[in-house]
Design an enzyme around this catalytic site. Structure first.
Site, short mmCIF file in Angstrom:
data_model
loop_
_atom_site.label_atom_id
_atom_site.label_comp_id
_atom_site.label_asym_id
_atom_site.label_seq_id
_atom_site.Cartn_x
_atom_site.Cartn_y
_atom_site.Cartn_z
N GLY A 20 -6.44 -5.01 5.22
CA GLY A 20 -6.72 -5.77 6.44
C GLY A 20 -6.58 -7.28 6.31
CE LYS A 80 -4.38 -0.05 3.76
NZ LYS A 80 -5.75 0.44 3.78
CB SER A 139 -13.74 -4.28 1.96
OG SER A 139 -13.68 -3.16 2.83
CD GLU A 155 -6.36 0.28 -2.85
OE1 GLU A 155 -6.30 -0.87 -2.42
OE2 GLU A 155 -5.82 1.25 -2.31
CG ASN A 205 -0.92 -1.21 1.59
OD1 ASN A 205 0.04 -1.07 2.35
ND2 ASN A 205 -1.70 -0.19 1.23
N GLY A 254 -11.18 -0.49 4.08
CA GLY A 254 -11.27 -0.70 5.52
C GLY A 254 -12.68 -0.59 6.08
CG HIS A 288 -2.88 3.65 -0.37
ND1 HIS A 288 -3.74 4.16 0.57
CD2 HIS A 288 -3.24 2.36 -0.56
CE1 HIS A 288 -4.59 3.20 0.93
NE2 HIS A 288 -4.31 2.11 0.26
CD GLU A 296 -4.90 3.95 4.00
OE1 GLU A 296 -3.75 3.49 4.16
OE2 GLU A 296 -5.92 3.22 3.99
#
Ligand code: 13P
Length: 251
Positions: A236, A11, A214, A168, A9, A174, A96, A98
Site C-alpha cells: 500500500g 499488486k 504494513s 511477510e 509491490n 494490508g 507472494h 496472495e
C-alpha cells in the site's frame, strides 16, 4: 556488505497515467541512490512504461510480480522469465502469499519459478510468511522454514546476490498491523541460518532478507535498524510517491 533494497509491490493497481504520474513524482523526490537500491514491481501491463521511466535511474530497478517456469508456449495468461528479461526486469516476485492463497501457488511451483528466474538471469524475491492461526499456535518458525526449504529445493546457488527473500507475515499484509522489529529480526535470523545450512555461510551472508507487511514511513526506520533486515517489500505505501520516497530514504 548487503546493499539495502526497498521494493514496491504495486499488486493489481495503477493505470498507465497513474503510473507515469507516480514514477515522475518519485524520481523528482529521490536523487541518485548511492548506498541503497529500490525496485518497482508493477502489474505486467505497466512494465514497459515504468521501465522506460526508470531507464535513467539504474539504482531503481524493474521487477515482475510473478512468472511461469516455461519459456514460451500454450500457457494462456502466463508470462515467462525470458519475457520479463526482454522488457527490462531485474527482479521477479515469487510465491507472494496472495498467489499462494488465491491462485493455488505451492512450494513446488515456487521452486520451479525460482529456478526458471535464475536460469534467465532474473533475481527472484521469494516470499514466505505464516497465517494468524499459525502464529497463534506458535508455529511461525516451523512454517516459514518449511516454505523456504520447499521453494529452494534442488536450487544450486553460486552467489547470494542472485536471491532475495521477503518474510511477510500474512496477518500483517494490508492490515496496518506489523510484526515487532525484534520478532521479525528473530524469524529472519532463522531464515539466514537455514540459508547457511543449504548453501553455506558465505552465500547466506550475501542474501538480502526483506520484511513485508504494513511497512510505512512511520515504521521503516525501526525495521531497517535490525541486523538481519536488509530492506522491505512494500504494498500500500508504495503506491504514493511521497510515502515510498520516504521509505527509500530510511535513516
Ligand atoms: P502492505 O504493505 O500493503 O501490507 O503489503 C505488503 C505486501 O504484501 C508486499 O508484497
Amino acid at each position: 556488505m548487503r546493499i539495502p533494497l526497498l521494493a514496491a509491490n504495486w499488486k493489481m493497481n495503477m493505470t498507465r497515467r497513474e503510473a507515469r504520474v507516480m514514477v515522475e513524482d518519485l524520481l523528482a523526490r529521490v536523487g541518485d541512490l548511492r548506498d541503497r537500491e529500490a525496485a518497482i514491481c508493477p502489474p505486467f501491463h505497466l512494465l514497459s512504461e515504468v521501465g522506460s521511466l526508470l531507464a535513467a535511474r539504474p539504482s531503481i530497478r524493474l521487477g515482475g510480480q510473478d512468472l511461469y517456469w516455461k519459456d514460451s508456449g500454450a500457457f494462456t495468461g502466463e508470462v515467462s522469465a525470458p519475457m520479463l528479461r526482454d522488457v527490462g526486469c531485474h527482479f521477479v516476485i515469487v510465491g507472494h502469499s496472495e498467489r499462494r492463497a488465491l491462485f493455488g501457488e505451492t512450494d513446488s511451483s515456487c521452486a520451479q519459478k525460482v529456478t526458471a528466474a535464475q536460469n534467465h538471469g532474473l533475481v527472484p524475491i521469494l516470499c514466505v510468511g505464516e497465517t494468524l492461526e499459525e502464529r497463534e499456535a506458535g508455529r511461525t518458525q516451523e512454517r516459514v522454514v518449511s516454505q523456504f526449504r520447499g521453494a529452494l529445493q534442488g536450487l544450486a546457488l553460486d552467489s547470494g546476490e542472485r536471491l532475495v527473500v521477503a518474510y511477510e507475515p500474512i496477518w500483517a499484509i494490508g492490515t496496518g498491523k506489523t510484526d515487532s522489529p525484534e520478532e521479525a529480526n528473530r524469524t529472519m535470523s532463522l531464515l539466514r541460518a537455514t540459508l547457511a545450512e543449504l548453501f553455506g555461510e558465505r552465500i547466506a551472508a550475501q542474501v538480502r532478507l526483506l520484511y513485508g507487511g504494513s511497512v510505512k514511513p512511520e515504521n521503516i526506520d525501526a525495521f531497517m535498524a535490525c541486523r538481519e533486515i536488509d530492506g522491505a517489500l512494500v504494498g500500500g505505501a508504495s503506491l504514493k510517491a511521497e510515502s515510498f520516497a520516504r521509505i527509500i530514504q530510511f535513516q
